[in-house]
Design an enzyme around this catalytic site. Structure first.
Site, PDB file in Angstrom:
ATOM      1  N   HIS A 185       3.610 -62.942  20.776  1.00  0.00           N
ATOM      2  CA  HIS A 185       5.028 -63.135  21.073  1.00  0.00           C
ATOM      3  C   HIS A 185       5.406 -64.480  20.475  1.00  0.00           C
ATOM      4  CE1 HIS A 185       8.831 -62.611  23.021  1.00  0.00           C
ATOM      5  NE2 HIS A 185       8.723 -63.763  23.661  1.00  0.00           N
ATOM      6  N   CYS A 225      10.648 -60.402  17.637  1.00  0.00           N
ATOM      7  CA  CYS A 225      10.773 -61.782  18.109  1.00  0.00           C
ATOM      8  C   CYS A 225      10.402 -62.795  17.024  1.00  0.00           C
ATOM      9  CB  CYS A 225       9.931 -62.001  19.365  1.00  0.00           C
ATOM     10  SG  CYS A 225       8.174 -61.604  19.165  1.00  0.00           S
TER      11      CYS A 225
END
Length: 122
Positions: free
Chosen positions: A16, A104
């Site tokens: 992430h 992301c």
């Protein structure tokens, strides 16, 4: 981390990405709706995400993280002031999300370099 740095967070099945804003805060893209790794590798991903401004320690939880400005060798980072100013209007917005084309990492590299790049899917 310094303001404008890319933060890579190791999750069980993926990385992430967030961008450090300063004072302990990051901005990152969080997929909305069901997202899980199912039976036999089936994955369900949301088609929308929300831009979040949160404390780095809350986003990271107990996962390993690092500063990773890996594209600095091939792309020039924008000035820190410009990165931060361009990030703020995104907070709390819902945006289209796609794990391959709009994830992301794409979001935070767009803020840092002015270009959406993702090494995860290239």
């Amino acid at each position: 981390p310094e303001p404008g740095d890319l933060i890579e967070i190791d999750l069980p099945f993926c990385q992430h990405w967030a961008l450090y804003l300063g004072d302990g805060y990051v901005i990152h893209l969080m997929p909305l709706g069901p997202q899980s790794f199912g039976v036999e590798g089936t994955t369900v991903f949301s088609s929308k995400a929300k831009v979040m401004r949160e404390l780095l320690k809350e986003v990271v939880e107990n996962h390993t993280w690092r500063v990773n400005n890996k594209f600095d060798r091939s792309h020039t980072p924008r000035p820190v002031e410009k990165i931060i100013l361009s990030a703020e209007p995104w907070v709390d917005k819902e945006v289209p999300y796609d794990v391959i084309y709009r994830n992301c990492e794409h979001f935070v590299t767009m803020l840092r370099y002015g270009e959406a790049i993702s090494g995860q899917v290239s």
